[in-house]
Design a protein around this motif. Structure first.
Motif, short mmCIF file in Angstrom:
data_model
loop_
_atom_site.label_atom_id
_atom_site.label_comp_id
_atom_site.label_asym_id
_atom_site.label_seq_id
_atom_site.Cartn_x
_atom_site.Cartn_y
_atom_site.Cartn_z
N LEU A 118 -1.76 -0.72 -3.42
CA LEU A 118 -1.02 0.54 -3.39
C LEU A 118 -1.42 1.42 -4.57
O LEU A 118 -1.45 2.64 -4.47
CB LEU A 118 0.48 0.26 -3.41
CG LEU A 118 1.12 -0.11 -2.08
CD1 LEU A 118 2.61 -0.38 -2.27
CD2 LEU A 118 0.91 0.98 -1.05
N GLN A 119 -1.73 0.80 -5.71
CA GLN A 119 -2.17 1.56 -6.88
C GLN A 119 -3.47 2.30 -6.57
O GLN A 119 -3.62 3.49 -6.88
CB GLN A 119 -2.38 0.62 -8.06
CG GLN A 119 -2.88 1.31 -9.32
CD GLN A 119 -1.84 2.22 -9.96
OE1 GLN A 119 -0.75 1.76 -10.32
NE2 GLN A 119 -2.13 3.50 -10.07
N SER A 120 -4.40 1.64 -5.92
CA SER A 120 -5.68 2.29 -5.60
C SER A 120 -5.53 3.35 -4.52
O SER A 120 -6.30 4.33 -4.49
CB SER A 120 -6.72 1.24 -5.16
OG SER A 120 -6.30 0.55 -4.01
N VAL A 121 -4.53 3.20 -3.65
CA VAL A 121 -4.28 4.20 -2.60
C VAL A 121 -3.95 5.55 -3.23
O VAL A 121 -4.31 6.61 -2.71
CB VAL A 121 -3.13 3.73 -1.68
CG1 VAL A 121 -2.55 4.89 -0.87
CG2 VAL A 121 -3.63 2.63 -0.74
N MET A 126 8.68 1.70 -0.52
CA MET A 126 7.53 0.79 -0.61
C MET A 126 6.81 0.95 -1.95
O MET A 126 6.49 -0.04 -2.62
CB MET A 126 6.57 1.06 0.55
CG MET A 126 5.32 0.18 0.55
SD MET A 126 4.27 0.49 1.99
CE MET A 126 3.71 2.18 1.64
N PHE A 127 6.58 2.20 -2.35
CA PHE A 127 5.91 2.43 -3.63
C PHE A 127 6.81 2.02 -4.80
O PHE A 127 6.35 1.40 -5.77
CB PHE A 127 5.50 3.89 -3.76
CG PHE A 127 4.23 4.24 -3.03
CD1 PHE A 127 2.99 3.98 -3.61
CD2 PHE A 127 4.26 4.79 -1.77
CE1 PHE A 127 1.81 4.28 -2.95
CE2 PHE A 127 3.08 5.10 -1.09
CZ PHE A 127 1.85 4.84 -1.67
N GLN A 128 8.10 2.36 -4.69
CA GLN A 128 9.03 2.03 -5.78
C GLN A 128 9.13 0.52 -6.00
O GLN A 128 9.29 0.06 -7.14
CB GLN A 128 10.41 2.61 -5.46
CG GLN A 128 10.46 4.13 -5.57
CD GLN A 128 11.75 4.71 -4.98
OE1 GLN A 128 12.62 3.96 -4.52
NE2 GLN A 128 11.86 6.02 -4.98
N SER A 129 9.03 -0.25 -4.91
CA SER A 129 9.13 -1.71 -5.04
C SER A 129 7.95 -2.30 -5.81
O SER A 129 8.01 -3.45 -6.27
CB SER A 129 9.21 -2.36 -3.66
OG SER A 129 8.00 -2.18 -2.94
N HIS A 130 6.88 -1.51 -5.97
CA HIS A 130 5.72 -1.95 -6.74
C HIS A 130 5.61 -1.18 -8.06
O HIS A 130 4.56 -1.15 -8.70
CB HIS A 130 4.43 -1.75 -5.93
CG HIS A 130 4.29 -2.70 -4.79
ND1 HIS A 130 4.98 -2.55 -3.60
CD2 HIS A 130 3.55 -3.85 -4.66
CE1 HIS A 130 4.66 -3.54 -2.78
NE2 HIS A 130 3.82 -4.34 -3.40
N LYS A 165 -6.41 -0.34 9.65
CA LYS A 165 -5.16 -0.62 8.94
C LYS A 165 -5.47 -1.40 7.68
O LYS A 165 -6.09 -2.46 7.73
CB LYS A 165 -4.21 -1.40 9.85
CG LYS A 165 -2.86 -1.70 9.24
CD LYS A 165 -2.00 -2.44 10.24
CE LYS A 165 -0.66 -2.86 9.64
NZ LYS A 165 0.18 -3.60 10.62
N LEU A 166 -5.06 -0.87 6.54
CA LEU A 166 -5.28 -1.57 5.28
C LEU A 166 -4.33 -2.77 5.17
O LEU A 166 -3.15 -2.68 5.55
CB LEU A 166 -5.03 -0.63 4.09
CG LEU A 166 -6.01 0.54 3.94
CD1 LEU A 166 -5.57 1.43 2.77
CD2 LEU A 166 -7.43 0.05 3.72
N PRO A 167 -4.82 -3.89 4.65
CA PRO A 167 -3.98 -5.10 4.54
C PRO A 167 -3.03 -5.02 3.35
O PRO A 167 -3.14 -5.75 2.36
CB PRO A 167 -5.02 -6.22 4.37
CG PRO A 167 -6.17 -5.55 3.68
CD PRO A 167 -6.21 -4.14 4.21
N LEU A 168 -2.08 -4.10 3.44
CA LEU A 168 -1.12 -3.91 2.35
C LEU A 168 0.26 -4.36 2.79
O LEU A 168 0.65 -4.18 3.96
CB LEU A 168 -1.08 -2.43 1.95
CG LEU A 168 -2.35 -1.87 1.32
CD1 LEU A 168 -2.23 -0.36 1.13
CD2 LEU A 168 -2.62 -2.55 -0.01
N PRO A 169 1.05 -4.92 1.88
CA PRO A 169 2.40 -5.38 2.24
C PRO A 169 3.34 -4.20 2.52
O PRO A 169 3.41 -3.26 1.73
CB PRO A 169 2.86 -6.17 1.01
CG PRO A 169 2.07 -5.56 -0.12
CD PRO A 169 0.74 -5.16 0.46
N THR A 170 4.01 -4.25 3.66
CA THR A 170 5.01 -3.21 3.99
C THR A 170 6.36 -3.87 4.30
O THR A 170 7.13 -3.38 5.12
CB THR A 170 4.54 -2.38 5.19
OG1 THR A 170 4.30 -3.25 6.32
CG2 THR A 170 3.26 -1.62 4.87
N THR A 171 6.60 -5.00 3.65
CA THR A 171 7.85 -5.74 3.86
C THR A 171 9.06 -4.86 3.58
O THR A 171 9.09 -4.13 2.59
CB THR A 171 7.89 -6.98 2.95
OG1 THR A 171 6.71 -7.74 3.16
CG2 THR A 171 9.11 -7.82 3.24
#
Length: 334
Positions: free
Chosen positions: A209-212, A233-237, A283-289
């Motif tokens: 997410l940082q690189s996005v 999603m961003f706030q959780s990281h 689709k990027l393999p990023l967590p969207t939990t």
């Protein structure tokens, strides 16, 4: 006070008869226009009347009802609980009259049957194209009028009888009065890019997410559920969504930005699923939990859907079930 044979007191019966003998269809049509437009000026324009005439008619109706039906303010016209209750019956009266007029006017040439459907932009491009195609295969002469908008706009139109049903999301309790919700599926966010995007070549096996954040983003507009989940999603990281995003409810604009540039598109996963399946987007393999959100059918509780709407609803249910099963199969295969 004694009751008569049907259980009603004479006073209540006489009051009901007095109201029913004095209320006119102009009262009902004026109220419906206000409920649909949520603004007295726009309601007047819709009815080709002056605003004072609309205000006067509304005052007459409220006097007959013995209750305030509409709160007027700078932000527009808002229905009171009594107004919400009256609206459910007023819609039925209007539809009954329209059907009677259509029966008289079209006795020799029956009109085309049309389903009035509302859908969120992020939902409309998912199951609906296939559902409408199937409907036309079964009912070649049926018409479909699809309106997209925000959830609040669509639910307001549904309550006012402008739509037969909506494919959307649950709303706060005040917006759900008189409506029912049936779950079709739940979907999470997806972060998608064009093939050969620089993020796909990130060292270590994948993007973060940082690189996005180093690339332009296209996201849903503020106040929508997908936008809320994107920010969460961003706030959780420990990250923040930048202000320099492109915000839009247009899935076609967002899609083209992702296809034709290095823009990263964050969207409910079903919106981009067809492009992903065809290899046009990745689709990027990023967590969207935690971003899963229920999507379903919203109907007026007191009104049974007509025959054409019921046919389309059954098709949507079947497609949603098959799509959910396919998604689970893809996960196991992956």
């Amino acid at each position: 006070m004694k009751s008569n044979a049907d259980g009603h007191t004479p006073t209540i019966v006489s009051a009901e008869r007095q109201v029913s003998s004095r209320i006119r269809f102009r009262h009902v049509s004026c109220f419906l226009a206000i409920a649909q437009e949520r603004n007295l000026r726009r309601a007047a324009e819709r009815l080709h009347l002056s605003q004072p005439a609309v205000s006067k008619t509304l005052v007459e109706l409220e006097a007959l009802a013995g209750a305030r039906l509409v709160e007027r303010g700078r932000q527009g016209a808002t229905l009171t609980p009594a107004g919400e209750h009256f609206l459910r019956h007023a819609v039925g009266v209007s539809h009954a009259l329209e059907s009677a007029v259509a029966a008289l006017a079209g006795a020799q040439a029956p009109a085309t049957v049309v389903v009035q459907l509302g859908a969120l932009p992020t939902v409309a491009s998912g199951l609906l194209p296939q559902a409408i195609s199937r409907l036309h295969a079964q009912r070649p002469h049926a018409g479909v009028r699809l309106r997209t908008g925000t959830n609040a706009e669509l639910l307001t139109a549904l309550k006012a009888g402008e739509l037969d049903f909506v494919v959307g999301r649950m709303a706060e309790p005040s917006m759900m009065q008189g409506l029912s919700f049936e779950l079709l599926y739940a979907e999470s966010l997806a972060v998608v890019v064009r093939p050969h995007h620089p993020l796909l070549a990130e060292p270590g096996g994948g993007a973060s997410l940082q690189s996005v954040l180093a690339y332009p983003l296209v996201v849903a507009t503020t106040g929508t559920v997908p936008r809320h989940h994107t920010e969460t999603m961003f706030q959780s990281h420990g990250l923040r969504l930048p202000a320099a995003c492109t915000e839009t409810l247009s899935t076609s604009v967002a899609r083209l930005l992702a296809l034709r540039s290095d823009t990263v598109w964050i969207t409910p996963e079903r919106v981009a699923q067809d492009d992903v399946d065809h290899g046009w987007l990745v689709k990027l393999p990023l967590p969207t939990t935690g971003s899963a959100e229920p999507v379903g059918i919203l109907l007026r509780s007191a009104v049974a859907p007509n025959e054409l709407s019921s046919t389309l609803l059954d098709i949507l249910r079947e497609l949603a079930q098959a799509s959910t099963a396919g998604k689970h199969h893809r996960k196991k295969a992956g």
